[in-house]
Design an enzyme around this catalytic site. Structure first.
Site, PDB file in Angstrom:
ATOM      1  N   ASP A   1      -1.170  -1.929  -5.461  1.00 42.06           N
ATOM      2  CA  ASP A   1      -2.490  -1.633  -6.027  1.00 42.06           C
ATOM      3  C   ASP A   1      -3.010  -0.275  -5.543  1.00 42.06           C
ATOM      4  O   ASP A   1      -2.707   0.147  -4.427  1.00 42.06           O
ATOM      5  CB  ASP A   1      -3.455  -2.750  -5.606  1.00 42.06           C
ATOM      6  CG  ASP A   1      -4.705  -2.772  -6.464  1.00 42.06           C
ATOM      7  OD1 ASP A   1      -4.750  -2.077  -7.494  1.00 42.06           O
ATOM      8  OD2 ASP A   1      -5.647  -3.488  -6.096  1.00 42.06           O
TER       9      ASP A   1
ATOM     10  N   HIS B   1       0.229   6.303 -11.443  1.00 41.25           N
ATOM     11  CA  HIS B   1       1.350   5.375 -11.663  1.00 41.25           C
ATOM     12  C   HIS B   1       2.692   6.082 -11.419  1.00 41.25           C
ATOM     13  O   HIS B   1       3.620   5.486 -10.885  1.00 41.25           O
ATOM     14  CB  HIS B   1       1.299   4.788 -13.072  1.00 41.25           C
ATOM     15  CG  HIS B   1       0.093   3.918 -13.310  1.00 41.25           C
ATOM     16  ND1 HIS B   1      -0.300   2.940 -12.417  1.00 41.25           N
ATOM     17  CD2 HIS B   1      -0.818   3.881 -14.319  1.00 41.25           C
ATOM     18  CE1 HIS B   1      -1.392   2.333 -12.880  1.00 41.25           C
ATOM     19  NE2 HIS B   1      -1.730   2.892 -14.017  1.00 41.25           N
TER      20      HIS B   1
ATOM     21  N   LEU C   1      20.519  -5.627  -1.776  1.00 41.01           N
ATOM     22  CA  LEU C   1      19.082  -5.910  -1.919  1.00 41.01           C
ATOM     23  C   LEU C   1      18.865  -6.533  -3.296  1.00 41.01           C
ATOM     24  O   LEU C   1      19.411  -6.058  -4.289  1.00 41.01           O
ATOM     25  CB  LEU C   1      18.263  -4.613  -1.809  1.00 41.01           C
ATOM     26  CG  LEU C   1      16.760  -4.771  -2.082  1.00 41.01           C
ATOM     27  CD1 LEU C   1      16.071  -5.555  -0.951  1.00 41.01           C
ATOM     28  CD2 LEU C   1      16.071  -3.418  -2.241  1.00 41.01           C
TER      29      LEU C   1
HETATM   30  C1  FPP Z   1      -2.106  -1.256  -9.869  1.00 43.95           C
HETATM   31  O1  FPP Z   1      -2.881  -0.128  -9.549  1.00 43.95           O
HETATM   32  C2  FPP Z   1      -0.817  -0.838 -10.377  1.00 43.95           C
HETATM   33  C3  FPP Z   1      -0.296  -1.184 -11.582  1.00 43.95           C
HETATM   34  C4  FPP Z   1      -0.968  -2.072 -12.555  1.00 43.95           C
HETATM   35  C5  FPP Z   1       0.987  -0.651 -12.012  1.00 43.95           C
HETATM   36  C6  FPP Z   1       2.062  -0.646 -10.982  1.00 43.95           C
HETATM   37  C7  FPP Z   1       3.093   0.266 -11.449  1.00 43.95           C
HETATM   38  C8  FPP Z   1       3.733   1.164 -10.695  1.00 43.95           C
HETATM   39  C9  FPP Z   1       3.601   1.310  -9.228  1.00 43.95           C
HETATM   40  C10 FPP Z   1       4.603   2.081 -11.431  1.00 43.95           C
HETATM   41  C11 FPP Z   1       6.008   2.013 -11.100  1.00 43.95           C
HETATM   42  C12 FPP Z   1       6.669   0.703 -11.198  1.00 43.95           C
HETATM   43  C13 FPP Z   1       7.988   0.621 -11.396  1.00 43.95           C
HETATM   44  C14 FPP Z   1       8.677  -0.680 -11.394  1.00 43.95           C
HETATM   45  C15 FPP Z   1       8.776   1.821 -11.626  1.00 43.95           C
HETATM   46  P1  FPP Z   1      -4.206   0.107 -10.366  1.00 43.95           P
HETATM   47  O2  FPP Z   1      -3.898   0.950 -11.534  1.00 43.95           O
HETATM   48  O3  FPP Z   1      -4.839  -1.207 -10.674  1.00 43.95           O
HETATM   49  O4  FPP Z   1      -5.083   0.896  -9.349  1.00 43.95           O
HETATM   50  P2  FPP Z   1      -6.654   0.844  -9.204  1.00 43.95           P
HETATM   51  O5  FPP Z   1      -6.998  -0.520  -8.686  1.00 43.95           O
HETATM   52  O6  FPP Z   1      -6.927   1.921  -8.219  1.00 43.95           O
HETATM   53  O7  FPP Z   1      -7.239   1.124 -10.549  1.00 43.95           O
END
Ligand code: FPP
Length: 238
Positions: free
Chosen positions: A16, A33, A127
């Protein structure tokens, strides 16, 4: 860093804070992201060093469709790019990749790439990386119960034989051990529908760092702290 005395065999991560990380820099959320995806690569590499055999990451939830179309399609593009770019490196590093979640709503091309990557890495054992994509704990249990009820209706299973172990075999995670440790970054202390059934006895670590800033050093430190925890699974201390 040396391998901790008692490593969590399975670590699950709610990654997150990507959006806030980007917004703090005045950049579009997708930039966060992309930075998050680079951390995924780093953490995957760090797992074998600290004795972690299973890593499960929450990449996209059943609720994330509510985000703007721009963010959703950007994330889907990022997943395709990640698979395309990383497949060879994952194969060579001995990583077996699996995906959990409902594939029905995902783009056909992405699903084909997911299937191919699972197949390509199927013999790896160093892994076990599981990517939760269009995943929600309640959705997973609901789909499992549907399949189970179907088997009962076909007389393949007696309803009196259904117990926690049998239900577990219908879950997306049927081939995985339960997570020992669940990490959530960015200071939020919520489970957000992640591995609800499987984390019944998991330890939790809520970390303030935003995911794109979560280094492999910090990951190793969190994993190292796990060795100091006493887990009783509902029993009293021996
Ligand atoms: C949450 O942060 C994150 C996500 C919903 C997306 C997670 C995806 C990645 C880390 C990209 C890469 C993944 C792979 C498998 C390559 P948020 O956007 O909710 O953050 P915020 O709470 O600050 O808005």
């Amino acid at each position: 860093m040396a391998k901790p005395k008692s490593s969590p065999k399975h670590v699950a991560v709610i990654m997150d804070g990507n959006g806030r990380w980007a917004e703090m820099r005045g950049r579009p959320r997708l930039v966060g992201h992309h930075a998050g995806a680079r951390r995924v690569q780093e953490i995957v590499k760090a797992c074998p060093d600290v004795g972690v055999e299973y890593l499960t990451i929450f990449a996209f939830s059943t609720e994330n469709w509510k985000r703007t179309q721009r963010e959703v399609s950007g994330l889907m593009r990022l997943f395709r790019k990640y698979i395309l770019k990383e497949a060879k490196a994952l194969l060579q590093a001995g990583v077996r990749v699996r995906f959990i979640g409902d594939r029905i709503k995902l783009d056909e091309k992405l699903v084909r790439m997911m299937d191919d990557l699972e197949l390509l890495t199927a013999d790896n054992t160093k892994l076990h990386l599981t990517v939760a994509l269009n995943y929600g704990g309640r959705d997973e249990v609901t789909r499992a119960v549907q399949r189970l009820a179907f088997d009962v209706s076909q007389n393949k299973l007696k309803y009196t034989d259904v117990d926690a172990e049998v239900l577990g075999k219908y879950l997306d995670t049927r081939l995985l051990p339960d997570p020992d440790l669940v990490i959530r970054t960015s200071g939020e202390a919520r489970i957000s529908n992640f591995l609800l059934w499987q984390s019944a006895y998991s330890e939790y670590e809520f970390i303030d760092t935003l995911w794109p800033d979560f280094t492999s050093e910090e990951f190793k430190a969190v994993v190292g702290r796990f060795g100091t925890r006493e887990r009783r699974f509902g029993a009293v201390k021996a």
